[in-house]
Motif scaffolding. Structure first.
Motif, PDB file in Angstrom:
ATOM      1  N   THR A   7     -11.074   6.886   3.088  1.00  0.00           N
ATOM      2  CA  THR A   7     -11.443   5.491   2.858  1.00  0.00           C
ATOM      3  C   THR A   7     -10.373   4.640   3.515  1.00  0.00           C
ATOM      4  O   THR A   7      -9.174   4.808   3.237  1.00  0.00           O
ATOM      5  CB  THR A   7     -11.522   5.176   1.347  1.00  0.00           C
ATOM      6  N   TYR A   8     -10.798   3.768   4.417  1.00  0.00           N
ATOM      7  CA  TYR A   8      -9.848   2.904   5.116  1.00  0.00           C
ATOM      8  C   TYR A   8      -9.230   1.911   4.141  1.00  0.00           C
ATOM      9  O   TYR A   8      -9.923   1.342   3.290  1.00  0.00           O
ATOM     10  CB  TYR A   8     -10.515   2.158   6.265  1.00  0.00           C
ATOM     11  N   THR A   9      -7.926   1.694   4.285  1.00  0.00           N
ATOM     12  CA  THR A   9      -7.200   0.739   3.458  1.00  0.00           C
ATOM     13  C   THR A   9      -6.612  -0.380   4.303  1.00  0.00           C
ATOM     14  O   THR A   9      -5.835  -1.187   3.802  1.00  0.00           O
ATOM     15  CB  THR A   9      -6.067   1.447   2.687  1.00  0.00           C
ATOM     16  N   ALA A  10      -6.980  -0.399   5.573  1.00  0.00           N
ATOM     17  CA  ALA A  10      -6.475  -1.403   6.514  1.00  0.00           C
ATOM     18  C   ALA A  10      -7.647  -1.905   7.350  1.00  0.00           C
ATOM     19  O   ALA A  10      -8.692  -1.249   7.432  1.00  0.00           O
ATOM     20  CB  ALA A  10      -5.401  -0.788   7.418  1.00  0.00           C
ATOM     21  N   ASP A  45     -16.418   2.382   6.728  1.00  0.00           N
ATOM     22  CA  ASP A  45     -15.290   2.112   5.847  1.00  0.00           C
ATOM     23  C   ASP A  45     -14.464   3.367   5.604  1.00  0.00           C
ATOM     24  O   ASP A  45     -13.643   3.431   4.702  1.00  0.00           O
ATOM     25  CB  ASP A  45     -15.763   1.510   4.523  1.00  0.00           C
ATOM     26  N   ALA A  74      -5.392   4.812   5.608  1.00  0.00           N
ATOM     27  CA  ALA A  74      -6.522   5.470   4.944  1.00  0.00           C
ATOM     28  C   ALA A  74      -6.002   6.301   3.787  1.00  0.00           C
ATOM     29  O   ALA A  74      -4.879   6.812   3.821  1.00  0.00           O
ATOM     30  CB  ALA A  74      -7.288   6.360   5.922  1.00  0.00           C
ATOM     31  N   GLU A  75      -6.853   6.427   2.783  1.00  0.00           N
ATOM     32  CA  GLU A  75      -6.581   7.317   1.657  1.00  0.00           C
ATOM     33  C   GLU A  75      -7.607   8.433   1.679  1.00  0.00           C
ATOM     34  O   GLU A  75      -8.742   8.228   2.120  1.00  0.00           O
ATOM     35  CB  GLU A  75      -6.690   6.554   0.334  1.00  0.00           C
TER      36      GLU A  75
END
Length: 99
Positions: A7-10, A45, A74-75
């Motif tokens: 999951t993108y965090t940026a 995403d 990303a996580e």
């Protein structure tokens, strides 16, 4: 077997700036026989990777080396499962449940 969900965090511009390094990391995983399939999620995403391995620690260490993880854009969520049924051509990935 493992499902690796990113999951993108940026913002996507930061993701795209690291995409070449991420793809090289993926290519290494395929060359080593660890990755079976991968691709973007829709909507964009994150992504999903199907990986093989019996050692969760080794898979988690590999995930931690992804440039997306290293750069904090990303996580990962790591889901381990036992593929007891597969489509034709994927029989080599089938496992038996431990009793």
């Amino acid at each position: 077997m493992f499902i690796l969900e990113l999951t993108y965090t940026a913002p996507l511009d930061r993701i795209d700036a690291l995409l070449e390094e991420h793809v090289a990391w993926l290519d290494a995983g395929y060359a080593e026989g660890v990755f079976v399939a991968s691709g973007r999620k829709n909507p964009r995403d994150g992504g999903v990777i199907i990986a093989v391995g019996r050692d969760r620690h080794a898979v988690e260490a590999r995930v931690a080396s992804d440039p997306f993880a290293v750069q904090g854009v990303a996580e990962y969520r790591v889901v381990e499962f036992v593929p007891t049924k597969t489509a034709a051509g994927l029989e080599g990935y089938r496992e038996t449940l431990a009793v």
